[in-house]
Design a protein around this motif. Structure first.
Motif, PDB file in Angstrom:
ATOM      1  N   GLU A 123      -1.440   6.054 -12.979  1.00  0.00           N
ATOM      2  CA  GLU A 123      -1.284   7.024 -11.902  1.00  0.00           C
ATOM      3  C   GLU A 123       0.124   7.007 -11.322  1.00  0.00           C
ATOM      4  OE1 GLU A 123      -3.941   8.423  -8.100  1.00  0.00           O
ATOM      5  OE2 GLU A 123      -4.699   6.896  -9.479  1.00  0.00           O
ATOM      6  N   LEU A 124       0.718   5.806 -11.331  1.00  0.00           N
ATOM      7  CA  LEU A 124       2.068   5.643 -10.824  1.00  0.00           C
ATOM      8  C   LEU A 124       3.029   6.567 -11.571  1.00  0.00           C
ATOM      9  CD1 LEU A 124       3.398   3.820  -8.708  1.00  0.00           C
ATOM     10  CD2 LEU A 124       3.916   2.206 -10.523  1.00  0.00           C
ATOM     11  N   ARG A 142       6.807  11.967   1.544  1.00  0.00           N
ATOM     12  CA  ARG A 142       5.718  12.328   2.458  1.00  0.00           C
ATOM     13  C   ARG A 142       5.045  13.616   2.044  1.00  0.00           C
ATOM     14  NH1 ARG A 142       5.993  11.203   8.762  1.00  0.00           N
ATOM     15  NH2 ARG A 142       6.373  13.431   8.795  1.00  0.00           N
ATOM     16  N   ASN A 155       2.859  12.897  -0.888  1.00  0.00           N
ATOM     17  CA  ASN A 155       1.679  12.182  -0.398  1.00  0.00           C
ATOM     18  C   ASN A 155       0.672  13.140   0.227  1.00  0.00           C
ATOM     19  OD1 ASN A 155      -0.009  10.069   0.556  1.00  0.00           O
ATOM     20  ND2 ASN A 155       0.961  10.297   2.581  1.00  0.00           N
ATOM     21  N   ALA A 207      -1.878  10.405  -2.941  1.00  0.00           N
ATOM     22  CA  ALA A 207      -1.533   9.172  -3.670  1.00  0.00           C
ATOM     23  C   ALA A 207      -0.492   8.430  -2.845  1.00  0.00           C
ATOM     24  CB  ALA A 207      -1.002   9.510  -5.058  1.00  0.00           C
ATOM     25  N   THR A 208      -0.946   7.796  -1.755  1.00  0.00           N
ATOM     26  CA  THR A 208      -0.010   7.210  -0.777  1.00  0.00           C
ATOM     27  C   THR A 208       0.853   6.110  -1.381  1.00  0.00           C
ATOM     28  OG1 THR A 208      -1.631   7.678   0.918  1.00  0.00           O
ATOM     29  CG2 THR A 208       0.122   6.122   1.489  1.00  0.00           C
ATOM     30  N   ASN A 209       0.181   5.124  -2.015  1.00  0.00           N
ATOM     31  CA  ASN A 209       0.948   3.997  -2.563  1.00  0.00           C
ATOM     32  C   ASN A 209       1.979   4.464  -3.566  1.00  0.00           C
ATOM     33  OD1 ASN A 209      -0.432   2.228  -1.005  1.00  0.00           O
ATOM     34  ND2 ASN A 209      -1.961   1.718  -2.590  1.00  0.00           N
ATOM     35  N   GLU A 210       1.553   5.379  -4.460  1.00  0.00           N
ATOM     36  CA  GLU A 210       2.454   5.842  -5.521  1.00  0.00           C
ATOM     37  C   GLU A 210       3.635   6.624  -4.927  1.00  0.00           C
ATOM     38  OE1 GLU A 210      -0.734   6.098  -5.446  1.00  0.00           O
ATOM     39  OE2 GLU A 210      -1.466   4.984  -7.190  1.00  0.00           O
ATOM     40  N   SER A 211       3.372   7.505  -3.992  1.00  0.00           N
ATOM     41  CA  SER A 211       4.436   8.322  -3.409  1.00  0.00           C
ATOM     42  C   SER A 211       5.507   7.445  -2.758  1.00  0.00           C
ATOM     43  CB  SER A 211       3.878   9.266  -2.344  1.00  0.00           C
ATOM     44  OG  SER A 211       2.854  10.049  -2.891  1.00  0.00           O
ATOM     45  N   PHE A 212       5.029   6.479  -1.934  1.00  0.00           N
ATOM     46  CA  PHE A 212       6.014   5.670  -1.215  1.00  0.00           C
ATOM     47  C   PHE A 212       6.626   4.599  -2.102  1.00  0.00           C
ATOM     48  CE2 PHE A 212       3.663   7.577   2.352  1.00  0.00           C
ATOM     49  CZ  PHE A 212       4.720   8.231   2.922  1.00  0.00           C
ATOM     50  N   PHE A 213       5.906   4.217  -3.161  1.00  0.00           N
ATOM     51  CA  PHE A 213       6.516   3.297  -4.124  1.00  0.00           C
ATOM     52  C   PHE A 213       7.785   3.923  -4.704  1.00  0.00           C
ATOM     53  CE2 PHE A 213       7.334   2.047  -8.493  1.00  0.00           C
ATOM     54  CZ  PHE A 213       7.374   0.667  -8.391  1.00  0.00           C
ATOM     55  N   TRP A 214       7.687   5.200  -5.074  1.00  0.00           N
ATOM     56  CA  TRP A 214       8.848   5.832  -5.697  1.00  0.00           C
ATOM     57  C   TRP A 214       9.965   6.085  -4.683  1.00  0.00           C
ATOM     58  CZ3 TRP A 214       9.421   4.804 -10.361  1.00  0.00           C
ATOM     59  CH2 TRP A 214       8.331   4.713 -11.232  1.00  0.00           C
TER      60      TRP A 214
END
Lengths: 266, 220
Positions: free
Chosen positions: B3-4, B178, B181, B186-193
């Motif tokens: 998903e990432l 944001r 997201n 996909a909160t974790n993935e959005s802010f990871f990038w």
């Protein structure tokens, strides 16, 4: 007033020009200087003739360095007067900067600029303070390095040089200004013994070529051999001055005799 | 994990345009910070009381105001006062001047690290005080504080993230993350990038600082 006087005016101008040349290069009259409550100079009277090499000697803390620093305006004086070429020193920023293009100083700690090459150290003053074109300044800097015996160090940084070499660069940097007077503030005191000779040799050559210089030093061998006059200072006053052989052989004042005894028998 | 990569590949345009906005924001702010910071440092070390005072007022104003408040005042405040200020101008000016206050202080400490003898040697060559500052003192001060300026630059890159999520709403990296997201949840993935993008920039800044240090270090 101000009408065409013709020859009379020219004569006056010539007379005053001759008068300026006949005067000492530097004259100090009753110069006093204190740092807070600490009185360092207590009324100094001194004349420095053109072409003379003076050594200022005296115990530590007697005011020798302060006297030197007053002459090029690094320390403003409290009272009295210092004249350079007959004109009182003007302590405004611009006048001081221009005075210092004619009176240069060589320091105990060399004070080379560590972020510049040897060449850049030497041309900074001529290019930025006197407006000498860079090419001409470069050419003269190389000639000066030749003269102080280290032409191969042009592009090195000060940290790559020995103490003696650094001080010789500092002397070349001062000479690049084509000064009328050179002040040396204990130029060999920070050097290892084996490097003192190479610096003193350069200074001796300068004195023989007629450079006007005032040297604060503890090197009495140099004083005896090179200088025209020793000025002995103690407690902020000139106790005695005279030619070196007289001074060493027969100093008049007890304080000077004591000083001579100490340095000869140490 | 899958998903990432999916979030990145599907929203690459948003992330890359956000990164590009952040890069420009940081670049403009960096220039402002260095130029203004140097001038203010020069004011603060000048041998003239009124100049010191002006420099001091600048530093205290911009160092003691939260960046978010600066952004608010420079954008909303000026607009309310009838000045139609552009969000880019408000954003880069706020971040640039805020950082300039720290740059000025870093340089000032660098100036104090330059020995008295250096200044006297320069004055004794007939250079006046401004030239002494320019050719002798500031070049050495800069070299001394390169590591410190590097830290400030990295802090500035991270601080720039406030601009996109503030009311200025510039479409920078965090702003775009944001948006992604809110569309994908996909909160974790959005802010990871987003974090990866900032890490890329701060990493590059770190490398640049190391190279500068190696090249300009003063050997004494």
């Amino acid at each position: 007033m101000g009408g065409p006087q013709g020859p009379a005016d020219e004569l006056d101008a010539a007379r005053s020009g001759i008068a300026t040349l006949a005067r000492p290069l530097v004259e100090l009259r009753d110069v006093r200087k204190s740092f807070g409550d600490n009185v360092v100079l207590t009324g100094i009277n001194l004349e420095i003739e053109r072409g003379a090499a003076l050594v200022i000697a005296g115990p530590s803390g007697s005011g020798k360095s302060t006297l030197l620093r007053c002459i090029n305006g690094l320390e403003p004086i409290d009272s009295g007067e210092i004249r350079f070429e007959g004109r009182p020193i003007d302590y405004s920023g611009k006048a001081l900067a221009s005075l210092r293009t004619e009176i240069v100083m060589v320091f105990q700690q060399f004070n080379l600029f560590p972020h510049m090459t040897v060449l850049d150290n030497i041309v900074l003053g001529p290019v930025k303070a006197k407006g000498v074109p860079r090419e001409e300044a470069d050419r003269r800097a190389r000639a000066l390095l030749e003269r102080v015996g280290i032409p191969e160090k042009t592009d090195d940084y000060p940290a790559d040089l020995s103490g003696g070499q650094q001080q010789r660069v500092a002397i070349a940097r001062a000479l690049a200004m084509e000064p009328k007077l050179m002040l040396f503030d204990e130029p060999t005191s920070a050097l290892d013994p084996e490097m003192i000779r190479e610096v003193l040799d350069v200074m001796r050559d300068l004195a023989r070529e007629g450079m006007t210089m005032v040297v604060v030093t503890h090197e009495m061998g140099f004083a005896r051999e090179v200088c025209d006059r020793i000025v002995f200072i103690d407690n902020g006053e000139i106790v005695e001055q005279g030619p070196p052989d007289e001074f060493f052989r027969a100093a008049q004042s007890p304080r000077a005799r004591e000083f001579v005894d100490k340095i000869i028998h140490h | 994990m899958a998903e990432l990569w999916e979030v990145l590949s599907e929203h690459l345009p948003e992330f890359s345009s956000g990164l590009w906005v952040t890069i420009r924001l940081v670049a403009f702010s960096f220039v402002i910070a260095m130029v203004v910071g140097t001038l203010v440092a020069a004011l603060r070390v000048a041998p003239l009381g009124p100049l010191n005072w002006i420099g001091g007022v600048f530093v205290e104003t911009f160092r003691n105001t939260p960046l978010l408040v600066l952004l608010f005042v420079s954008f909303a405040g000026l607009r309310r006062a009838g000045v139609p200020i552009d969000p880019w101008v408000a954003g880069t000016a706020s971040l640039g001047l805020y950082t300039a206050a720290y740059v000025a202080e870093a340089l000032r400490s660098g100036v104090f690290a330059v020995g008295r003898g250096q200044i006297e040697a320069s004055l004794s060559l007939g250079l006046d005080y401004p030239r002494t500052l320019r050719y002798v003192v500031l070049p050495q001060a800069f070299r001394t504080v390169i590591p410190h300026l590097g830290s400030l630059t990295i802090a500035m890159i991270k601080n720039s993230a406030i601009i996109g999520v503030s009311l200025l709403a510039l479409p920078d990296l965090l702003h775009q993350a944001r948006l992604v997201n809110s569309r994908t949840f996909a909160t974790n993935e959005s802010f990871f990038w987003a974090a990866a993008g900032y890490l890329l920039l701060t990493g590059l800044a770190t490398l640049a600082v190391r190279r500068l240090e190696a090249r300009y270090a003063i050997r004494r």
